[in-house]
Structures are given as C-alpha cells and as structure tokens.
Design a protein around this motif. Structure first.
Motif, PDB file in Angstrom:
ATOM      1  N   GLY A  98       0.813  -1.219   0.000  1.00 44.27           N
ATOM      2  CA  GLY A  98       0.000   0.000   0.000  1.00 44.27           C
ATOM      3  C   GLY A  98       0.837   1.256   0.000  1.00 44.27           C
ATOM      4  N   PHE A  99       2.023   1.175   0.609  1.00 46.36           N
ATOM      5  CA  PHE A  99       2.915   2.328   0.655  1.00 46.36           C
ATOM      6  C   PHE A  99       3.287   2.789  -0.751  1.00 46.36           C
ATOM      7  CE2 PHE A  99       7.160   4.250   1.261  1.00 46.36           C
ATOM      8  CZ  PHE A  99       6.837   5.210   2.201  1.00 46.36           C
ATOM      9  N   LYS A 100       3.379   1.870  -1.696  1.00 43.41           N
ATOM     10  CA  LYS A 100       3.717   2.232  -3.071  1.00 43.41           C
ATOM     11  C   LYS A 100       2.651   3.130  -3.684  1.00 43.41           C
ATOM     12  CE  LYS A 100       6.197  -2.131  -3.771  1.00 43.41           C
ATOM     13  NZ  LYS A 100       6.235  -3.403  -4.504  1.00 43.41           N
ATOM     14  N   PHE A 159       1.025  -7.330 -13.077  1.00 46.70           N
ATOM     15  CA  PHE A 159       0.573  -6.065 -12.494  1.00 46.70           C
ATOM     16  C   PHE A 159       0.420  -4.999 -13.574  1.00 46.70           C
ATOM     17  CE2 PHE A 159       0.885  -1.988 -10.431  1.00 46.70           C
ATOM     18  CZ  PHE A 159       0.150  -2.165  -9.265  1.00 46.70           C
ATOM     19  N   ALA A 160       1.324  -5.001 -14.555  1.00 50.12           N
ATOM     20  CA  ALA A 160       1.228  -4.022 -15.645  1.00 50.12           C
ATOM     21  C   ALA A 160      -0.068  -4.203 -16.415  1.00 50.12           C
ATOM     22  CB  ALA A 160       2.431  -4.161 -16.579  1.00 50.12           C
ATOM     23  N   ASP A 161      -0.481  -5.476 -16.633  1.00 51.97           N
ATOM     24  CA  ASP A 161      -1.751  -5.731 -17.317  1.00 51.97           C
ATOM     25  C   ASP A 161      -2.909  -5.153 -16.529  1.00 51.97           C
ATOM     26  OD1 ASP A 161      -0.366  -7.110 -19.272  1.00 51.97           O
ATOM     27  OD2 ASP A 161      -0.635  -9.048 -18.269  1.00 51.97           O
ATOM     28  N   TRP A 218       7.687   0.426 -10.049  1.00 50.73           N
ATOM     29  CA  TRP A 218       8.165  -0.031  -8.745  1.00 50.73           C
ATOM     30  C   TRP A 218       8.023  -1.558  -8.633  1.00 50.73           C
ATOM     31  CZ3 TRP A 218       7.054   3.455  -3.949  1.00 50.73           C
ATOM     32  CH2 TRP A 218       7.824   3.039  -2.873  1.00 50.73           C
ATOM     33  N   GLU A 219       6.864  -2.063  -9.070  1.00 46.03           N
ATOM     34  CA  GLU A 219       6.628  -3.501  -9.040  1.00 46.03           C
ATOM     35  C   GLU A 219       7.634  -4.242  -9.927  1.00 46.03           C
ATOM     36  OE1 GLU A 219       4.353  -5.639  -7.664  1.00 46.03           O
ATOM     37  OE2 GLU A 219       3.493  -4.111  -6.338  1.00 46.03           O
ATOM     38  N   GLU A 220       7.892  -3.703 -11.109  1.00 45.08           N
ATOM     39  CA  GLU A 220       8.837  -4.350 -12.019  1.00 45.08           C
ATOM     40  C   GLU A 220      10.250  -4.353 -11.457  1.00 45.08           C
ATOM     41  OE1 GLU A 220       6.480  -3.276 -16.195  1.00 45.08           O
ATOM     42  OE2 GLU A 220       8.271  -2.136 -15.595  1.00 45.08           O
ATOM     43  N   LEU A 221      10.630  -3.273 -10.791  1.00 36.60           N
ATOM     44  CA  LEU A 221      11.946  -3.229 -10.157  1.00 36.60           C
ATOM     45  C   LEU A 221      12.070  -4.302  -9.086  1.00 36.60           C
ATOM     46  CD1 LEU A 221      12.745   0.590  -9.703  1.00 36.60           C
ATOM     47  CD2 LEU A 221      13.873  -1.041 -11.224  1.00 36.60           C
ATOM     48  N   PRO A 252       3.229 -14.194 -11.008  1.00 39.88           N
ATOM     49  CA  PRO A 252       2.540 -13.112 -10.306  1.00 39.88           C
ATOM     50  C   PRO A 252       1.664 -13.645  -9.186  1.00 39.88           C
ATOM     51  CG  PRO A 252       1.552 -13.505 -12.461  1.00 39.88           C
ATOM     52  CD  PRO A 252       2.787 -14.312 -12.405  1.00 39.88           C
ATOM     53  N   ARG A 253       1.592 -12.858  -8.139  1.00 43.33           N
ATOM     54  CA  ARG A 253       0.812 -13.278  -6.978  1.00 43.33           C
ATOM     55  C   ARG A 253      -0.673 -13.099  -7.230  1.00 43.33           C
ATOM     56  NH1 ARG A 253       1.836  -9.679  -2.663  1.00 43.33           N
ATOM     57  NH2 ARG A 253       2.108  -8.177  -4.323  1.00 43.33           N
ATOM     58  N   ILE A 254      -1.434 -13.953  -6.589  1.00 42.23           N
ATOM     59  CA  ILE A 254      -2.884 -13.831  -6.631  1.00 42.23           C
ATOM     60  C   ILE A 254      -3.311 -13.183  -5.328  1.00 42.23           C
ATOM     61  CG2 ILE A 254      -5.075 -15.050  -6.885  1.00 42.23           C
ATOM     62  CD1 ILE A 254      -3.266 -15.169  -9.319  1.00 42.23           C
TER      63      ILE A 254
END
Length: 823
Positions: A633-635, A705-707, A771-774, A785-787
C-alpha cells in the motif's frame, strides 16, 4: 392515474421515503437561511461582502517607539515591525474578519483594511491594545510573611467597577504603578529573583473564557513547558507571598500564593464581564504588542472593484455551469438531468452554510464558489460511469443502480478523505485567507457527498420504483470514451515528457525565479486627493492608458484615492499623476513603500501545512491500498504524492516560464490556485488506484501487475476525462467572460486541472508499475505473479430475487456455483 402514482410512491421502501423527507426538510431550511434573516442584526444583505465588492474601513497605525522605556528604545530596530505586523494580522483573524489586508507601510507604520466590520471602533481598540501580560513578584507588599511591608494593595470602585491600587503606608498616598513595578524589579533582583516572573510570551495560545462556581467570568490560561517550570519553581519557594497579574501596567489581581502551582495552568480573575474576558483571551492568544500603536489615519473606503466585475463573474459562472449541465444531460441523459437537480441543491446548501458561517464574498471568492459547483459533479460522474458498466454486464436497472453507487463509493470516499485531511491541516496551521479557503473546501466536500450520493440515489430510486425511467437506453450506454493504447507499456515516454517540461520550468525558475506580485514583494502606495469625486473605474481606466494596468485602486471618503502598485520610482509616480490629470485637479497626500500582504510567516505555515498533509495522505493511502500488506500500500501512497509533486512543479514551472515571456505574476490568487490543485489533485489518481485495487482482488493467474494497471486506466478513462472536462468548461467560461481580476487565477487552475488529469493517467499508475517491475527484477518476488487474497464470494442477486446471468464471484481458487432461486 393519480391513485396509481400514489400506489407507486407507497411502494417505495422505508429508507427511500425517509430520505425524501430529510431532503425536503434540509431544502426548506436552506431556503429559509438564505432568504429570511434569522436574527435582527444581519440587516438586509444576505451575505458579507469583501473590500472589493462593498468596501470598508482603512486605517494606518504608527508604532510609538518613543513611548517605550529608554532601554527598549535603544534595542528597537526597524526589523521589529515584522513581528508587530504579524501580531496585528493574528488579531484581525481572531476577530473573525476575513479577506482583510494587513501590510507594513514605510519604516514604522501598518496599513489595515477591514471589510464589513460591524463595530469599527471596537475592532480598532482591540487591534491597538498592547495586551502585555506579566506576573510580578511583589516582595514589598504586605502579606502573611511580611505584614509590616511598606505597600499594600487596595480595592476601590472607579467608574462602576473595582480596580486595584498600590498604597504607600509611609507617605500615605497612592503610588504610580510604573515606578512601583520598577522598584519591585530592583528588590527582586537583590533577592536573586527575576521580575516579572513570567509573561504572556510564556503562554500557550489556548486561553479561553471560563466561569467560576458562582458564574463570574474568568480567563483560563496554560503555560508552555518553560513557563510552567519557572512558574512552578517560583510558587514553591514563595508560598504566602503576593504574585500580581499585571496587564498593560494595570494590576488585574494580586492573589496570595497558597501553595505551589505545578500544573502550569491557572485562571485570571479581575471583575471582568463575559465580553471583556473573551476579548482578553483573544488578545493573549494573539500575542502582546511590543510597542504601542496609534491611529494616524482612518477613512471609509469604497469597493475596489465595480459592479461590472461582479456582473462579469456571475455571467461567466452562468455560462460555464450551463455548459456543464448541457454536457451532463447530453452524455448521461436521465442521470445527467438528476445531476443538474443535485447541483442546484448543492448551490442552495452551500450558500446557506456560507451565510451561517459568515463567509466573506469577494470576486475571487465568487469565482472559487462557481468552480466548486463544477467540482461537485465529480462524484456524480464516478457513480454514473459505474452504473453504465454494471448495465453493460447484463444486470437489471435496480441492481446496476445499487452496485454502481456501492462500487463507486470507495473511490469517492478515499478521494474526499484526502481532501479533508489537506483542509484540516491548512485550517489548523494556516492564517487568514488560507484558513478561510480550507473551511470552504471542507464545506464543499461534505455537501457534495450528500448531494451526489444521497440526493441523486434517492431521486433515481424514486423514479425507477414509480415506473419512470425504466428504459436502460435513458442512461447513455452507447456514450463512452474508448482507447486501446498501452499506456503503462509506454510509461518511459510519459515520464520523459513530464521530466522535460519540469526541467524546463525549474531551469526558468532557477535563472530568474518567479515574478512576484505586490502581494508578496510589496510595492508603492500613492495617496491623492481629487477636487471632484471620482470612481474606481475612472481611475483604473486612466491608469491603464498610462501603462499601469495592474495597479490596485481604493477610493475613500473626501475624494481620497489610494493607488497601490509595484515599487515605482519618483519619475513613475509623476507619470501616474499626469495620467490622472484628465480626471480633474489632484493633490498628492503621501507616497510610501508598502510591504506584501502575504507575509513570510503565512508562506512558511502554508508550506508546512502542505508537507504535513501530503505525509498524512501518503500513510492514509498506504493503509487503504494495503493489498498484500502495508508495504504494498505504501507504493500507492508514494505514487499519489509523486503525481501531486509533478502537478505542483508543472504549475510553478509554467508561471516561471510565462513570467519571463509574458510577465505573469505570482500573487495571493496564485496561492489559492495552488491550494485548490493540492486539495483536488489526488481525486483522479485515487479513481485509477481504486480500480487497480478492485482488479487485484479478482486477479487471474498469469495476469501481470502491468496488465492490471493498464486495464484499470482504460476502464476509468471516461471518469478521468469527464471529471476534468466539466471543470475545464467552467474555467474556459471564466477565462473569456469573467472579470480580468481573476484571469491569472483561472489560467493557473486550467494548468492545474490539465496536468492533474495527465499525471493521474500517465504517471501515477505507471510509477507503481515501475516499482513492481523493479522489485521483480531484484528477485524480491517470484516470477509467477501473486494472486490477491480471496475475497468473500457473494453472488450478486437482482432486487427482484433473480440471479444475474453470467456473473460469478471471484475467489482465490475456483468460481463458486451460483446461488439458486428458492422456490
């Protein structure tokens, strides 16, 4: 037919009928507040008007340095006037006088302009009062430790009230208070004590009127940490002796110390009336004046803007809001009509609240109010777009209405909470106009929540339940912004565009800075007396022809005219006089330099308020969007704040560039535009984030996540564009049809709205994605990817009891079977 309509109305559920009653009651109450005076003291005018619309009183105060003690005179410096101006401004604000002007004039003068003050003399008396509160140790006054001391405190009646005097038992006469206190200061020093022990500077700014057990008014006070320590240490050592409370060299009371006072709190007793005690509390909270002030000029002044400016602003508002309503009706059809009704109620409720709270209306204030009406439609757009999605998915009309409101509520709630956080911090730390802006912002948010959610929903349910508007085609299902662009995939392009413009603006800012207007930088004031009466419009027109278009003009009584402009030379002053010669004979009364009306202290507090509010918003969003933990959530919180900083830098950079190219100045209205941008910048961002949050909860295996981020942006594109478009329509009308006074304010808001929409679509979600990709590249996450954690699976059921075709509830593993209709 009539009986059929009655039957349909009676078929409404109980909650809907109760909401109809509540809406009608609040509607009538608002109408009464606006059009019927509630008290005899309000007069015929329904609203308070500012200096630019009604005028007020103009006062010039001079610091009487010559009345200070010799040692204080030697220590006095012209720089000390900054603190005097700040104290006067705080007092004006605590008097409830908003939209006032307080500025330094010359070396030892202060200019104060007060709009619409009911009791001018009383207000000026409070502004002039030094309010020097001191706690004096009186070792030479008779007490139980020293009953044979030379002096004693006596109470006498004077002018119908009790006063304290110092009586000399040796010379058998009353003594001068000033001389007596200086003697006590010397005696205390011989005993190793400081006199005065503590002063009003050691108080916290929370003094208030209280009453004792028999109903006598008192002033409750509390010392700060250092003051409480000194006060406690002194009272512990001097039990049984006298500690006098002295206000402006007048002994208010001289109580005996019965015991050590260690809590740092106390009350001031002095035979006050309730009004006097409340005034003293106000003065103590504002701070003591370090020097006495005298009035050297006082004049009634007329409105700084003519009726033409008001007419222009109102006409622009009517056109702008007309365009908004046409768009809403044309795009959303039946819901758009209902939103028009809701906006009408919003306007009525807001005006009633402004009247009850005594909000002062100015031309910029009217502009902000018109803009707030355009902003109030945001929530309607979010709800209507969600309803259309639910209808396209095959749900019945009633189910779509219910789910549309329910699923749009989280985005509306989160965005408005962020706005309220900003408003509360600005109200707590801001001063003057900033505090007033924050209050109006909170009022607007609260009322728009009620009209958009409660009023619109109640009207929709009423129409549908009564058989009106049951055709889904009346909801504009075919009207939709559509795009298939891969926004997240091209994030580096958007980042580069933002970075390039920000770099260009920062470079312009670094080279030449912002072009500060008179409100910040100060300037010159020329006071003239004309032989014949002149109007503001005549003077402004003559000045414009002479090249002084930005001059502020105030016309006072006895044909006095005050012209405030940027700092000018004596030659430019003579040029102004020549430009005005066509209006008749004139005589120069004075020519002085004036300081800015936006002080450094105001600017500092506003900046701290903004920083603190953004930190709180960051943590709020981190909690609300903590899908997978607070770290995730901080992101979202960081990305929202980055988008906001982007918007601020773009606006400041644009004014830095145009300041060099076209002479755009930063003034008090620019501050208003900046605060508006900060208050509403996160709205569109939260709409996108809310959809990402929803889609993450229904994430399918193999979906990155990008999708999800890109899908969420596309799904909310219509919301983002339409909410901004309604504001832009109003702003364009204000820009081309409104008063020239608010032209730069309107331009600043246009830039802010445009960049805010851009950052919510092209920056905020892509930042989270990056950020997620990094994190994935650094191995903090597995390749798969996480569910998201499974959500409670609830099949949506139509209000008539039938299940929805093709709709299943997503879980973390496999779909649950649909609920069967019971026989």
């Amino acid at each position: 037919m009539y009986s059929e309509q009655v039957w349909r109305f009676s078929a409404l559920d109980t909650n809907t009928r109760w909401w109809i009653v509540i809406i009608l009651v609040t509607l009538v109450s608002a109408w009464v507040v606006i059009f019927q005076p509630l008290t005899t003291g309000r007069g015929k005018e329904p609203f308070k008007l500012g200096l630019d619309l009604k005028g007020g009183v103009r006062v010039v105060l001079r610091a009487q340095v010559e009345k200070l003690p010799p040692d204080k005179q030697r220590e006095w410096r012209p720089e000390n006037m900054a603190s005097v101006v700040d104290i006067v401004e705080r007092r004006v604000n605590r008097l409830g006088v908003t939209e006032s002007v307080v500025a330094r004039q010359g070396q030892d003068r202060i200019l104060v302009e007060l709009p619409g003050v009911v009791n001018e003399q009383e207000a000026l008396r409070l502004i002039q009062t030094t309010a020097q509160l001191e706690f004096w140790y009186l070792p030479s006054v008779q007490n139980e430790r020293n009953p044979m001391a030379r002096y004693r405190i006596e109470q006498r009646q004077e002018g119908g009230r009790e006063i304290n005097v110092v009586y000399d038992t040796v010379q058998q006469k009353d003594v001068d208070i000033t001389e007596f206190l200086q003697d006590q200061k010397a005696r205390a020093a011989e005993m190793g004590e400081q006199n005065p022990v503590v002063t009003g500077a050691d108080l916290k700014p929370n003094c208030k009127l209280v009453y004792d057990q028999v109903g006598r008014p008192q002033v409750a006070f509390e010392f700060n940490a250092e003051g409480a320590r000194r006060f406690g240490d002194f009272t512990r050592k001097h039990v049984g002796e006298i500690l006098a409370i002295v206000l402006d060299n007048r002994i208010i009371s001289a109580p005996r110390i019965n015991e050590a006072i260690l809590g740092g709190k106390g009350v001031i007793e002095g035979g006050f009336s309730a009004t006097e005690a409340a005034e003293l509390a106000t003065l103590l909270n504002s701070g003591a004046l370090p020097v006495p002030l005298e009035i050297i000029q006082i004049a009634k002044v007329g409105a700084t803007l003519g009726k033409e400016s008001v007419r222009q602003s109102l006409w622009a508002g009517v056109v702008g809001l007309g365009l908004v309503l046409l768009f809403m009706v044309g795009y959303y059809l039946l819901p758009g009509v209902l939103s028009a009704v809701a906006l009408g109620l919003y306007t009525l409720y807001s005006l009633a609240a402004y009247k009850l709270l005594g909000v002062v209306f100015t031309v910029p204030g009217i502009t902000a109010f018109i803009l707030s009406i355009g902003m109030a439609v945001d929530a309607n757009i979010l709800i209507f777009e969600r309803m259309k999605e639910e209808l396209r998915s095959g749900k019945t009309l009633k189910a779509a209405i219910d789910d549309g409101f329910k699923r749009a509520f989280t985005a509306i709630f989160d965005s408005n909470v962020c706005t309220i956080i900003t408003s509360l911090i600005l109200f707590a730390l801001g001063t003057g106009a900033v505090k007033g802006f924050a209050l109006m912002l909170m009022i607007g948010v609260a009322i728009s929540m009620f009209t958009a959610i409660t009023v619109t929903r109640t009207m929709l349910w009423t129409l549908v339940s009564m058989g009106v508007g049951n055709n889904p085609r009346l909801f504009g299902l075919g009207r939709q912004w559509q795009t298939h662009i891969d926004i997240v995939g091209k994030k580096k392009i958007w980042f580069a565009l933002s970075g390039a413009f920000i770099a260009l603006g920062v470079l312009a800012w670094a080279i030449d800075g912002l072009k500060l207007g008179v409100d910040f930088a100060g300037g010159s004031e020329l006071q003239l007396r004309f032989e014949n009466p002149v109007t503001v419009r005549q003077v402004q027109s003559a000045l414009a022809q002479g090249g002084f278009r930005d001059a502020r003009v105030v016309v006072g009584e006895n044909n006095l005219v005050f012209i405030r402009t940027k700092e000018i030379t004596p030659e430019e002053k003579e040029s102004i006089k020549r430009s005005l010669a066509s209006l008749g004979n004139l005589e120069e009364q004075s020519f002085t330099q004036v300081g800015g009306i936006v002080s450094k202290e105001q600017t500092r507090k506003a900046l701290w308020a903004i920083i603190l509010s953004e930190v709180l918003i960051l943590f709020y969003l981190a909690v609300r969007f903590a899908i997978g933990g607070i770290r995730e959530g901080f992101k979202f919180g960081v990305a929202a704040v980055i988008a906001l900083i982007h918007d601020v830098l773009v606006l400041v950079g644009a004014f830095a560039i145009m300041g060099q190219l076209r002479g755009w100045e930063v003034d008090a209205l620019f501050v208003t535009a900046m605060l508006t941008l900060i208050g509403f910048s996160v709205h569109d961002t939260i709409v996108v984030f809310d959809r990402i949050r929803e889609n993450l909860r229904n994430r399918t295996r193999g979906e990155t996540f990008a999708d999800i981020a890109n899908k969420s942006i596309v799904q909310t594109l219509a919301r983002s564009i339409n909410t901004s478009l309604t504001l832009i329509l109003v702003l364009i009308a204000l820009l081309f049809l409104g008063s020239p006074v608010v032209k730069l304010l309107t331009i600043a808001l246009l830039i802010g709205v445009t960049t805010g929409t851009y950052s919510s679509i092209f920056n905020a979600a892509p930042v989270v994605t990056y950020w997620e990709e990094l994190a994935e590249r650094r191995g903090l996450r597995g390749a798969e990817p996480r569910i998201a954690p499974a959500q409670p699976a609830e099949a949506t059921v139509k209000r008539d009891g039938a299940p929805e075709a093709g709709v299943t509830a997503a879980t973390g593993s496999k779909p649950r079977p649909k609920r069967r209709r019971r026989a």
